[in-house]
Write a protein that holds these residues in place. Structure first.
Motif, PDB file in Angstrom:
ATOM      1  N   LYS A 112      32.969  35.013  29.553  1.00  0.00           N
ATOM      2  CA  LYS A 112      31.805  35.076  30.227  1.00  0.00           C
ATOM      3  C   LYS A 112      32.349  34.250  31.660  1.00  0.00           C
ATOM      4  O   LYS A 112      33.047  33.323  31.780  1.00  0.00           O
ATOM      5  CB  LYS A 112      30.856  34.169  29.657  1.00  0.00           C
ATOM      6  N   ILE A 113      32.067  34.971  32.780  1.00  0.00           N
ATOM      7  CA  ILE A 113      32.603  34.488  33.998  1.00  0.00           C
ATOM      8  C   ILE A 113      31.274  33.849  34.787  1.00  0.00           C
ATOM      9  O   ILE A 113      30.361  34.394  35.117  1.00  0.00           O
ATOM     10  CB  ILE A 113      33.180  35.696  34.797  1.00  0.00           C
ATOM     11  N   ASP A 114      31.575  32.679  35.171  1.00  0.00           N
ATOM     12  CA  ASP A 114      30.608  32.026  36.047  1.00  0.00           C
ATOM     13  C   ASP A 114      31.080  31.266  37.325  1.00  0.00           C
ATOM     14  O   ASP A 114      32.374  31.639  37.498  1.00  0.00           O
ATOM     15  CB  ASP A 114      29.802  30.974  35.040  1.00  0.00           C
ATOM     16  N   LYS A 115      30.459  30.541  37.937  1.00  0.00           N
ATOM     17  CA  LYS A 115      30.772  30.259  39.269  1.00  0.00           C
ATOM     18  C   LYS A 115      32.303  29.174  38.981  1.00  0.00           C
ATOM     19  O   LYS A 115      32.814  28.959  39.824  1.00  0.00           O
ATOM     20  CB  LYS A 115      29.585  29.335  39.950  1.00  0.00           C
ATOM     21  N   GLY A 116      31.926  28.246  38.042  1.00  0.00           N
ATOM     22  CA  GLY A 116      32.684  27.290  37.565  1.00  0.00           C
ATOM     23  C   GLY A 116      34.195  27.799  37.379  1.00  0.00           C
ATOM     24  O   GLY A 116      35.273  27.268  37.562  1.00  0.00           O
ATOM     25  N   SER A 117      34.364  29.090  36.771  1.00  0.00           N
ATOM     26  CA  SER A 117      35.827  29.842  36.719  1.00  0.00           C
ATOM     27  C   SER A 117      36.560  29.785  37.591  1.00  0.00           C
ATOM     28  O   SER A 117      37.673  29.861  37.765  1.00  0.00           O
ATOM     29  CB  SER A 117      35.522  30.716  35.698  1.00  0.00           C
ATOM     30  N   PHE A 118      36.015  29.913  38.844  1.00  0.00           N
ATOM     31  CA  PHE A 118      36.633  30.137  40.391  1.00  0.00           C
ATOM     32  C   PHE A 118      36.948  28.849  41.098  1.00  0.00           C
ATOM     33  O   PHE A 118      37.660  29.054  42.064  1.00  0.00           O
ATOM     34  CB  PHE A 118      35.806  31.295  41.138  1.00  0.00           C
ATOM     35  N   GLU A 119      36.392  27.736  40.740  1.00  0.00           N
ATOM     36  CA  GLU A 119      36.741  26.641  41.208  1.00  0.00           C
ATOM     37  C   GLU A 119      37.983  26.105  41.096  1.00  0.00           C
ATOM     38  O   GLU A 119      38.778  25.489  42.159  1.00  0.00           O
ATOM     39  CB  GLU A 119      35.569  25.481  40.957  1.00  0.00           C
TER      40      GLU A 119
END
Length: 122
Positions: A112-119
Motif C-alpha cells: 500500500k502506497i501512501d503519502k508517508g512512503s515518499f517522505e
C-alpha cells in the motif's frame, strides 16, 4: 628549475631510523651498519642524499606495482573465496535470485502506497 616534492633529507632520516629500529627490535647487525652508512652519507653530501632519495622512491614505485596484487590475491583466496564456498554450501536462501526457479524475474509487490512512503525514502 625542477622542484622536488619530497625532502631528501627527511627520506634519509626515515630510512636510517627504520634500519635502526630493525636493529633494536630484531637484533640484525646489518641493519645497524646500513643505518649508519645511510645516515653518514646523508649528512656528508647533498648529492648522496638526493641519490638515496631517488633510489628509495624508485623502489617504492616498483613495490607499488607488486604488493597490492599480492595482498589482494591473499585476501581473495584466503578470505573471500572460502566464505563464498561456505555460503554456497550452507546457505539455502536465494537472496539475489541467482537460481532461476520461476518463469519470470518480475516480482509483484502488493504494498500500500501512501503519502508517508515518499517522505523518508532513504
Amino acid at each position: 628549475m625542477k622542484t622536488n616534492k619530497n625532502n631528501p633529507t627527511k627520506t634519509v632520516l626515515v630510512i636510517s631510523v627504520g634500519f635502526g629500529l630493525l636493529f633494536f627490535v630484531f637484533g640484525f647487525r646489518w641493519a645497524l651498519h646500513t643505518a649508519l652508512i645511510v645516515g653518514v652519507l646523508g649528512i656528508i653530501s647533498n648529492r648522496a642524499c638526493d641519490l638515496i632519495d631517488f633510489l628509495w622512491m624508485k623502489l617504492a614505485k616498483i613495490l607499488s606495482f607488486i604488493v597490492p596484487n599480492i595482498l589482494l590475491s591473499i585476501i581473495f583466496y584466503f578470505f573471500l573465496f572460502p566464505l563464498a564456498v561456505l555460503s554456497g554450501i550452507f546457505g539455502s536462501k536465494n537472496n539475489l535470485q541467482l537460481r532461476n526457479s520461476s518463469d519470470t524475474l518480475w516480482v509483484n509487490k502488493m504494498a500500500k502506497i501512501d503519502k508517508g512512503s515518499f517522505e523518508k525514502m532513504w
